[in-house]
Design a protein around this motif. Structure first.
Motif, short mmCIF file in Angstrom:
data_model
loop_
_atom_site.label_atom_id
_atom_site.label_comp_id
_atom_site.label_asym_id
_atom_site.label_seq_id
_atom_site.Cartn_x
_atom_site.Cartn_y
_atom_site.Cartn_z
N TYR A 38 0.83 -1.21 0.00
CA TYR A 38 0.00 0.00 0.00
C TYR A 38 0.87 1.26 0.00
O TYR A 38 0.47 2.30 -0.55
CB TYR A 38 -0.96 -0.03 1.19
CG TYR A 38 -2.07 -1.03 0.99
CD1 TYR A 38 -2.98 -0.89 -0.05
CD2 TYR A 38 -2.18 -2.15 1.82
CE1 TYR A 38 -3.99 -1.82 -0.26
CE2 TYR A 38 -3.19 -3.09 1.61
CZ TYR A 38 -4.08 -2.92 0.58
OH TYR A 38 -5.08 -3.85 0.36
N THR A 41 1.57 1.85 -3.64
CA THR A 41 0.47 2.44 -4.39
C THR A 41 0.29 3.92 -4.08
O THR A 41 -0.11 4.70 -4.94
CB THR A 41 -0.85 1.69 -4.10
OG1 THR A 41 -1.17 1.81 -2.72
CG2 THR A 41 -0.75 0.23 -4.48
N ASN A 72 -4.35 -5.58 -6.33
CA ASN A 72 -3.45 -4.42 -6.31
C ASN A 72 -2.06 -4.79 -6.81
O ASN A 72 -1.40 -3.99 -7.50
CB ASN A 72 -3.36 -3.85 -4.89
CG ASN A 72 -4.56 -2.97 -4.55
OD1 ASN A 72 -4.98 -2.14 -5.34
ND2 ASN A 72 -5.11 -3.16 -3.37
N LYS A 76 -0.26 -3.13 -10.10
CA LYS A 76 1.09 -2.56 -10.07
C LYS A 76 1.97 -3.19 -11.16
O LYS A 76 2.74 -2.50 -11.82
CB LYS A 76 1.73 -2.80 -8.70
CG LYS A 76 1.17 -1.98 -7.56
CD LYS A 76 1.39 -0.49 -7.73
CE LYS A 76 2.85 -0.10 -7.66
NZ LYS A 76 3.02 1.38 -7.72
N THR A 147 -8.00 1.08 -9.12
CA THR A 147 -6.98 2.00 -9.65
C THR A 147 -7.10 3.40 -9.08
O THR A 147 -6.14 4.17 -9.13
CB THR A 147 -7.02 2.06 -11.19
OG1 THR A 147 -8.34 2.44 -11.62
CG2 THR A 147 -6.68 0.70 -11.79
N TYR A 150 -4.47 3.85 -6.67
CA TYR A 150 -3.12 3.77 -7.22
C TYR A 150 -2.72 5.16 -7.69
O TYR A 150 -3.08 5.60 -8.78
CB TYR A 150 -3.12 2.77 -8.37
CG TYR A 150 -1.80 2.48 -9.04
CD1 TYR A 150 -0.69 3.32 -8.94
CD2 TYR A 150 -1.65 1.35 -9.82
CE1 TYR A 150 0.49 3.05 -9.57
CE2 TYR A 150 -0.47 1.06 -10.47
CZ TYR A 150 0.59 1.92 -10.34
OH TYR A 150 1.78 1.64 -10.99
#
Length: 240
Positions: A38, A41, A72, A76, A147, A150
């Motif tokens: 995290y 992100t 996630n 990435k 997203t 992100y």
């Protein structure tokens, strides 16, 4: 580039020690690795090996499995194209036990084909089609639930396009480049300026600085054959 992939400069020391040691197989470290994901992100960082360690722990410990974390990780890895990161993640998922118990329906089976399709478009450099599919109504759930978290996702995708353009072109039309980046008008010109590239006098063509990939150079290959070797070749030819 390989060294940065193995050990990104943004990787904290405690994560580096964990990833490089046997502790990466310790399930008690899963929270540390998930928190680090995290962090990636939020801070526009990327650490493939640390993320693969999470998937490996899920594989060994199905009870730890968190589908949101997996999604996630896949998102990435999308923007690492053309590196094989996405496929490395998929390989670990294919070996995951199906016995993990979840309180809610697993979103991964629905989203995985979508992410694979997006990865395929990026890998094949079909950037305008990628933006069309990604921004379609059908993928609203992906954007709103994943997203959106992100930071800099669109720019990370544009980075994939820029790497491909740098390796392929010396000059490219600004409208064509804009279709690759999902930008138009002054936004494309600003992006070009940010990259340090230049426009021609007409303002319609982008000049890309020379680099080892976009330069055509003649290569002269010379082979040195000694006389005894040549004699053997002639002898074999005569027998044939």
């Amino acid at each position: 580039m390989a060294s940065a992939w193995e050990c990104p400069p943004t990787r904290p020391e405690h994560i580096d020690n964990l990833v490089k040691g046997v502790d990466r197989y310790n399930p008690s470290n899963i929270t540390i690795l998930e928190d680090y994901l995290y962090q990636q992100t939020r801070n526009q960082e990327y650490d493939c090996l640390a993320n693969l360690a999470i998937l490996k722990l899920y594989q060994f410990n199905p009870d730890l499995y968190n589908p949101d974390v997996v999604i996630n990780i896949l998102i990435k890895s999308l923007t690492a194209s053309p590196l094989p990161d996405f496929n490395l993640c998929i390989a670990l998922l294919e070996e995951r036990s199906a016995s993990a118990a979840l309180d809610e329906p697993d979103p991964l089976p629905t989203l995985l084909p979508i992410l694979q399709s997006l990865h395929d478009l990026l890998y094949r450099c079909r950037f305008p089609k990628f933006w069309e599919v990604y921004r379609s109504d059908a993928l609203e759930s992906l954007r709103d639930n994943y997203t959106v978290e992100y930071v800099g996702f669109d720019d990370a995708v544009r980075g994939v396009a820029i790497r491909a353009v740098k390796a392929t072109f010396r000059r490219i039309g600004i409208e064509r480049l804009g279709s690759y980046l999902a930008l138009n008008g002054p936004d494309v010109a600003a992006f070009v300026q940010k990259l340090g590239w230049t426009l021609d006098e007409s303002g319609t063509v982008v000049n890309i600085p020379p680099n080892p990939d976009n330069q055509i150079e003649a290569t002269v290959v010379q082979e040195h054959i000694k006389l005894p070797q040549l004699a053997k070749v002639i002898a074999h030819a005569a027998k044939a």
